[in-house]
Scaffold this active site. Sequence first.
Site, PDB file in Angstrom:
ATOM      1  N   ASP A 110       0.882  -1.202  -0.047  1.00 24.87           N
ATOM      2  CA  ASP A 110       0.049  -0.040   0.159  1.00 24.87           C
ATOM      3  C   ASP A 110       0.726   1.215   0.041  1.00 24.87           C
ATOM      4  O   ASP A 110       1.863   1.333   0.786  1.00 24.87           O
ATOM      5  CB  ASP A 110      -1.022   0.119   1.217  1.00 24.87           C
ATOM      6  N   GLU A 158      14.669 -15.061   0.698  1.00 22.81           N
ATOM      7  CA  GLU A 158      14.967 -16.191   1.620  1.00 22.81           C
ATOM      8  C   GLU A 158      14.033 -17.303   1.540  1.00 22.81           C
ATOM      9  O   GLU A 158      14.679 -18.386   2.016  1.00 22.81           O
ATOM     10  CB  GLU A 158      14.894 -15.751   2.880  1.00 22.81           C
TER      11      GLU A 158
HETATM   12  C1  GLC Z   1      -4.277   3.170  -0.531  1.00 25.83           C
HETATM   13  C2  GLC Z   1      -5.585   2.174  -0.647  1.00 25.83           C
HETATM   14  C3  GLC Z   1      -6.764   2.923  -0.291  1.00 25.83           C
HETATM   15  C4  GLC Z   1      -6.406   3.444   0.877  1.00 25.83           C
HETATM   16  C5  GLC Z   1      -4.950   4.367   1.222  1.00 25.83           C
HETATM   17  C6  GLC Z   1      -4.623   4.751   2.589  1.00 25.83           C
HETATM   18  O1  GLC Z   1      -4.194   3.921  -1.499  1.00 25.83           O
HETATM   19  O2  GLC Z   1      -5.568   1.354  -1.744  1.00 25.83           O
HETATM   20  O3  GLC Z   1      -7.708   2.349  -0.425  1.00 25.83           O
HETATM   21  O4  GLC Z   1      -7.526   4.418   1.383  1.00 25.83           O
HETATM   22  O5  GLC Z   1      -3.815   3.537   0.647  1.00 25.83           O
HETATM   23  O6  GLC Z   1      -4.208   3.342   3.200  1.00 25.83           O
END
Ligand code: GLC
Length: 559
Positions: free
Chosen positions: A216, A268
């Site tokens: 993310d 790993e």
């Molecule tokens: C990313 C995710 C989204 C979320 C954001 C904050 O963009 O895909 O859904 O709101 O990160 O974590």
Amino acid sequence: MSLPTSTVKTDPQWWRHAVVYQIYPRSFADSNGDGVGDITGIRNRLPHLAALGVDAIWINPWYPSPMKDAGYDVSDYRDIEPVFGTMADAEALIAEAHAVGIRVVLDIVPNHTSDQHRWFKDALAAGPGSPERDRFIFREGRGADGAEPPNDWLSEFGGPAWTRVTEADGTPGQWYLRLFAPEQPDVNWNHPDIHDEFTQTLRFWFDRGVDGFRIDVAHGLVKDGGLADIDGLPFPLPDDTPDGVEHPHWDQPGVHDIFRSWRTVADEYDGPRVFCGEIWVGRDHRLTAYLRPDELHTAFNFNFLMAPWLATPLRETISSTLAAHVAVGAPATWVLGNHDVCRPVSRYARPQELLKPGFPNLQPYLALPADILLGRRRARAAALLSLALPGGAYIYQGEELGLAEVEDMPEAARQDPIFAGTGGANVGRDGCRVPLPWTPTGDSYGFGPDGGAATWLPQPAEFAALAASVQDGDPASVLELYRAALKIRAGHPALGDGGLQWVDAGDDVLAFRRDPGFACWVNLGSQRVALPEGATVLLSSQDLTDHVLPPDTAAWLAV
Ligand code: GLC
């Protein structure tokens, strides 16, 4: 600990050509009738995924979370949110997915935690200047009494990117950085505890047989040391940005060292463990910098997702994507949607010439007229295009049913923090997150058992006709188109990883060959186009007559 028995084929390069299906667990299938999807729901629906023919699933965050941002506010990275089930359920899902040849990719959220994570609670309790606060990004405010945020950074969800805390003695105190919701404090990646925490988290799940992670906000982890003001600098940075000009909190060069160290952890393990970065950086070379051989394996191709349904920009996007990926030896990915953007049916339903560049969630599309049948026709063609291009592909749940964005959700039902954070000026992302329809009848169209709680977001009546069971076996359905495409793709030596050669078929046609013996033609113009003589149609997104490709139609050819 015993590892799940796996019948997943040992293919060390699987990620170079995989078709990955994105599961948004809140909205996939609800086994216990609480109105929210869960892990047992996913287990129950594995036959759907196996019949679809996907190679892997990516599951959005399933960790304990106060759900201020639908699970992207994680309070414990090594457990399961009770709404979704238990660790035993998760282990069973991993084993059962592997048993039907489907790999499992999780979602890791390293840019921020929840404000309910033990570390943030410790930081608040310990006070200014403490080592606990140093795991996050706390600063004094500017202006009289520190009443102004420490700099001009803005939250992705609206307003300043800083929240002021009240100190233990009741006085207004420091500010902490949170690029997203107030309940999502950004962590300080200069702190060794952060590195250790996430390395342990990677190992924790890899040890349980997980095959990889979607990362993310991968381009956000490192912040400019001086927290310099942005001062109007746009992001993504324009193509002609001189070398050395960097945005203070996106795509900072220091982020690459983090992923180099993560790669050593993945390497790993026997049996490849892989990463896919969520990286919104615009310029191709800045994206593929993350895909150098000692960094991430893959990244989402958002430039393709954002390209309008017009031949010239699409062709240019595909070409520049491929050139940039070849330069680092990484496979491209082809992405049409996800849980953050307006569904492709509804994007392609708009007059494409009128689209403006920008983040493609629903809000900018609302002002434009929509022809949903046209959008669905184009989305069918786009599916064949994306599955024919070199590299891997992503399918967001519901794309295989041809679902459109739910645009008219009542305000009271909206849950996305973007809606509240912008005071309603941006409707947010709920419209692409509505629980899936599995059957044409039932309280929740088969999403959950009848008699259960209402679905966490309301479903529209038009979902009935698009339910999976309605489409099953109907050769004209979107579902059967996807199944047929994935079946051909799995068996065709030209598809998946590799390259392509463009064929000149006129300005409005995207046509390319892939060796051996495959071609894809997509008609984005308004005229009918004759397919090449001697080619046999393997699959087409609409029925063809006279070997002619109508507008907004794609065909796969044996050549
Ligand atoms: C990313 C995710 C989204 C979320 C954001 C904050 O963009 O895909 O859904 O709101 O990160 O974590």
